[in-house]
Design a protein around this motif. Structure first.
Motif, PDB file in Angstrom:
ATOM      1  N   SER A 186      22.601 -12.288 138.769  1.00  0.00           N
ATOM      2  CA  SER A 186      23.283 -12.266 137.475  1.00  0.00           C
ATOM      3  C   SER A 186      23.431 -13.671 136.897  1.00  0.00           C
ATOM      4  O   SER A 186      23.500 -14.657 137.632  1.00  0.00           O
ATOM      5  CB  SER A 186      24.651 -11.589 137.596  1.00  0.00           C
ATOM      6  N   HIS A 190      26.720 -11.540 132.795  1.00  0.00           N
ATOM      7  CA  HIS A 190      27.069 -10.350 133.579  1.00  0.00           C
ATOM      8  C   HIS A 190      27.755 -10.654 134.894  1.00  0.00           C
ATOM      9  O   HIS A 190      28.043  -9.755 135.658  1.00  0.00           O
ATOM     10  CB  HIS A 190      25.813  -9.514 133.871  1.00  0.00           C
ATOM     11  N   GLU A 193      30.930  -8.722 135.789  1.00  0.00           N
ATOM     12  CA  GLU A 193      30.726  -7.327 136.220  1.00  0.00           C
ATOM     13  C   GLU A 193      30.364  -7.275 137.697  1.00  0.00           C
ATOM     14  O   GLU A 193      30.863  -6.427 138.444  1.00  0.00           O
ATOM     15  CB  GLU A 193      29.585  -6.675 135.429  1.00  0.00           C
TER      16      GLU A 193
END
Lengths: 479, 430
Positions: A186, A190, A193
């Motif tokens: 990532s 992101h 998340e």
């Protein structure tokens, strides 16, 4: 106060000035004469390295909720107190005692039979003949090697992220890996998340290299898009999550420019961290230039036994710039993967004394299948190529810990977190495949029989810590 | 001469059999030509293994030849010379790829990716047990089913949103038999039945809706149903009144769902036998709480083995209990089950249970080449139940290689590949 608290758990966010001084001595790479690391090479507290300017991020208390470090700190104080007021082990009740294993702990230069006692999630004693009667749970490790929990600095465990990613726990802990670093699945867009859906729920300690590409490993198009590579934004995210993010990753970049590498280095400079580079040379963007000019000492070139980078000449001789780069402190990481570990490259390089600084897997959905690129199998491959067991363990514990600036990990020191691997060294005939499916037949195989993570037995193939059912009395609802 | 040329892989075997006698008495040249043509049609040859294929009554040393994605021949002494890849599997067992009827590869919070967990244990087909419902199936198909090498089949959860936690799983308003059945009919190549699980309210609503969906779609229901105080449900009633012949109760050796053996006397409950007689099937579904030595040992002793062996593999059952297929089989073998019997309950039986026989679960010639190779080790091994209690046993089945759809996908002894130092400057060897 904040700074000291976080220094217990975090990378000690060394300043760039400190970073310059870090040229780990194992990088001298004398194959047969490799000595074990004498001690940590990094300052273990922030205070010893604070003079270069303190830009500790103000947002750091957001990490995993503020109660995390307070709780840990309280535990440290308690553990320290217990440790100080208890003169001998006699009165201590151990939660877990690993008895009589062959301990290999390169950081502490231990290589012999010791008992290891755990209370809560900490190692409290490493010694001889610690009394079993003081332990709630005794594991007879006399047939096995006991090592620090392994550290795999190249994994792909953002399980709901990029397509090839895997679930962390069974793939790591079953191999003895207690700390895994996701290598750029990532980017800053992101990462949070990843943190909430995977990192916070995994038993494995999951750390990360943040991809310089904002969207992470989401295919060629974004990964080749220079607009996606915002060094400032990436650095901000690294500083926001100092407990989890250890550096920057750049990978898969195809255009013939230095943008990806240079921006990754820039992001690392801004965040006082390191870069892990996966490099595809192009005309005008050569490998020697990468490791001699663009990367900094302490940065890591992964996949270095792969086919993409010219580490050997036509006579299979290690190129002089490899030695030169190693001398200046560039670290060379295995990153086995589905395409990056070849016996036809690794064996000649190792015969000439060019060993990896760190052993890692690049474990993902493809590499885990035929090449079997999990940690324990990857280590077995190096053992059968000719590294000693100590060399293999060193490159899977203290070396990666030092590389990612987590000197508190990769060790069985008293007071450190109880992340422990119990390994069996089997003798017989075994076969191993590389990324090209070439086969090496060897006479040794390591397997992980038991893993302790954060003080708990989480993997136990031989049931060493478990009771036989016929002697367990009634359990479950069954009378 | 032309008649010996293989027109397609699938007819080679046929041509060979018809012509065998003629070839034998014509010119040696013809024989040589024919054997070259035949041998070339094999992509993989498994040589000298002990084949256990209960569906075809095979239990002896034989060779297995694969052409493309199909099993071409199962016979003795097949010509190895020109097969593209020959694996010497002497001393090993060769079985149909295992079918795990109870897996979790989607939806459920502990679900795991199938390939690294199934294929490395000899499992080539997993059936996801209710991770998705009719609302989430399309996403499941896109993200996992189509992205896996493992064949993934599905028991669709009667809950529309699938196995996403107690709030959804107790929501009777989201248990729509008609929509569930419609989704099954739309996706006959993946969906094989219905799962009902974890229902935490009193009464029979969840199970009855699942059975209704099963009736509408003509598929079986897999039941995981806690019997708790004041639920108004009993095992006896569930097995003898509500479930239909062909429906499966999973977690058979759990002690909170069925009470297979009386928990005080240890005697097999008569209603279990009665239900089995009616045609209700009992599935292992090992999992993190559903395989207990005291239950399994006593049930096995009294002649009540599971009809199908399955794992309920998820993030916790995969750790200390190690409930993968090879280990589940080993556990039952150490409780007295024969290897041949265990393989039947892991291949042909589950294929029949989900109405995929004879397409799956067999090494029949012309069938898809899903094959597992195992070593049966002897020594002293620890096996752990779902409550982390161990049994020390003397034999252990370990997966050595797996072929899925004709491709060698796992090869833990490197049987199918050349030595690196004889392979030159090799690129990826297929």
């Amino acid at each position: 106060m904040k700074i000291r608290a976080s220094s217990i758990q975090n990378t000690p966010l060394v300043t760039s000035r400190c970073a310059q001084s870090i040229v780990p001595p194992w990088t001298r790479g004398d194959y047969r004469g490799v000595t074990l690391l004498p001690q940590a090479h990094l300052p273990t507290t922030l205070s010893s390295c604070r003079d270069g300017g303190d830009d500790f991020p103000s947002t750091q208390t957001n990490v995993r909720g503020s109660s995390g470090w307070i709780g840990t700190k309280a535990f440290h104080v308690l553990a320290l107190f217990l440790f100080l007021v208890t003169p001998a082990s006699a009165q201590q009740i151990y939660d877990l005692l690993l008895k009589n294993g062959h301990v290999i702990d390169p950081k502490n230069q231990r290589n012999g039979r010791y008992d290891i006692a755990v209370i809560g999630n900490k190692i409290v004693r490493v010694g001889d003949a610690l009394p079993s009667s003081n332990a709630k749970l005794v594991v007879d490790a006399s047939q096995y090697y006991v090592t620090p929990g392994l550290i795999d600095i190249h994994t792909h465990f953002d399980a709901q992220g990029a397509e090839l990613n895997l679930n962390p726990d069974h793939n790591a802990l079953q191999s003895g890996v207690t700390t895994a670093v996701d290598a750029g699945s990532s980017g800053w867009k992101h990462f949070e998340e990843f943190q909430t859906r995977i990192i916070n729920h995994s038993q494995t300690r999951l750390l990360a290299f943040l991809n310089i590409v904002a969207a992470g490993m989401y295919g060629e198009k974004v990964e080749n898009d220079v607009q996606e590579m915002d060094a400032e934004a990436a650095a901000r995210m690294v500083k926001k999550y100092p407990q989890t993010i250890v550096g920057i990753k750049t990978a898969h970049f195809q255009p013939p420019t230095w943008d990806a590498v240079d921006r990754a280095v820039k992001a690392a400079e801004l965040s006082n961290s390191i870069v892990m580079v996966d490099f595809h040379p192009k005309p005008g963007r050569g490998y020697p230039e990468l490791i001699l000019k663009h990367m900094r000492p302490g940065d890591i070139h992964t996949h270095f036994y792969g086919r993409l980078t010219p580490q050997l000449d036509a006579q299979k001789k290690v190129q002089p710039y490899m030695w030169e780069a190693r001398k200046r402190g560039i670290l060379f990481d295995v990153g086995h993967g589905a395409g990056s570990f070849w016996f036809r490259i690794a064996v000649p390089a190792i015969e000439q004394g060019f060993l990896p600084d760190t052993i890692s897997t690049d474990i993902h959905k493809d590499s885990i299948m035929l090449p079997r690129a999990n940690m324990i199998t990857t280590m077995s491959k190096f053992l059968n190529i000719g590294l000693t067991l100590e060399q293999v363990i060193e490159r899977s514990t203290v070396n990666p810990a030092t590389a990612i600036r987590r000197p508190e990990l990769g060790t069985l020191s008293e007071g450190s977190v109880a992340d422990i691997a119990v390994l069996e060294l089997e003798k017989g005939q075994f076969s191993f495949l590389d990324s090209g499916h070439g086969k090496l037949i060897g006479d040794k195989r390591l397997s992980c029989v038991l893993t302790v993570r954060d003080g708990k037995v989480v993997w136990d193939t031989k049931g060493l810590s478990l009771t036989e059912w016929s002697q367990a009395g009634p359990y479950s609802n069954f009378k | 001469m032309e008649e010996f040329l293989p027109i397609s892989n699938s007819i080679v075997a046929l041509v060979h059999r018809r012509s065998a006698r003629r070839i034998a008495c014509i010119l040696p040249l013809v024989l040589a030509f024919a054997s070259v043509a035949l041998a070339q049609s094999y992509d993989i040859l498994l040589q000298g293994g002990h084949v256990i294929d209960p569906a075809n009554g095979v239990d002896q040393v034989m060779d297995v030849a694969i052409s493309g994605d199909r099993i071409a021949r199962v016979a003795s002494n097949l010509p190895a010379l020109q097969a593209r890849k020959v694996l010497n599997v002497k001393g090993l067992y060769v079985t149909p790829g295992l079918i795990d009827l109870h897996a979790h590869v989607y939806g459920y919070s502990g679900s795991v990716f199938p390939d690294d967990t199934a294929l490395l244990a000899g499992t080539t087909t997993v059936v996801d047990a209710g991770g998705a419902g009719w609302r989430s199936f399309d996403d499941f198909k896109k993200t996992i089913i189509d992205a896996s090498k493992t064949r993934v089949l599905v028991f669709l959860n009667i809950v529309g949103r699938g196995m996403i936690g107690p709030e959804a799983e107790d929501d009777v308003n989201d248990m729509d038999a008609v929509k569930t059945a419609a989704k099954i009919k739309e996706n006959p190549s993946e969906v094989v039945g219905i799962k009902v699980a974890h229902f935490g309210l009193p009464g029979w609503t969840a199970l009855e809706r699942a059975v209704e969906a099963g009736r509408l779609s003509k598929t079986p229901v897999m039941v995981d149903d806690k019997i708790f105080t004041n639920s108004g449900r009993t095992s006896r009633e569930k097995l003898l009144r509500v479930m239909r012949p062909g429906d499966l109760h999973t977690h058979v050796y759990n002690d909170r769902q069925l009470e297979v053996v009386d928990r005080f006397t240890g005697k097999l409950q008569p209603y279990m036998l009665e239900a089995r007689q009616r045609g209700v099937l009992f599935d292992l579904g090992h999992g993190g709480g559903s395989f207990l030595w005291p239950v399994a040992a006593r049930a096995m002793e009294q002649g009540f083995p599971p009809d199908t062996i399955s794992t309920d593999l998820h993030s916790s059952s995969i750790m200390i209990p190690q409930s993968d297929m090879a280990n589940c089989i080993s556990k039952l073998m150490n409780l007295g089950m024969k290897l041949q019997d265990a393989i039947a309950r892991s291949t042909v039986n589950p294929a029949r249970a989900v109405k995929r026989f004879p397409e799956l679960g067999t090494l029949g010639e012309g069938k898809v080449a899903d094959i597992a190779v195992f070593e049966l080790k002897t020594g002293i091994f620890a096996f752990k139940d779902a409550w982390s209690k161990k049994l020390l046993g003397r034999q252990k089945l370990e997966c050595i290689a797996t072929i899925r759809n004709g491709r060698l996908v796992a090869d833990l002894n490197g049987l199918g590949f050349p030595l690196w130092n004889t392979a030159g400057d090799y690129e990826v060897i297929p």
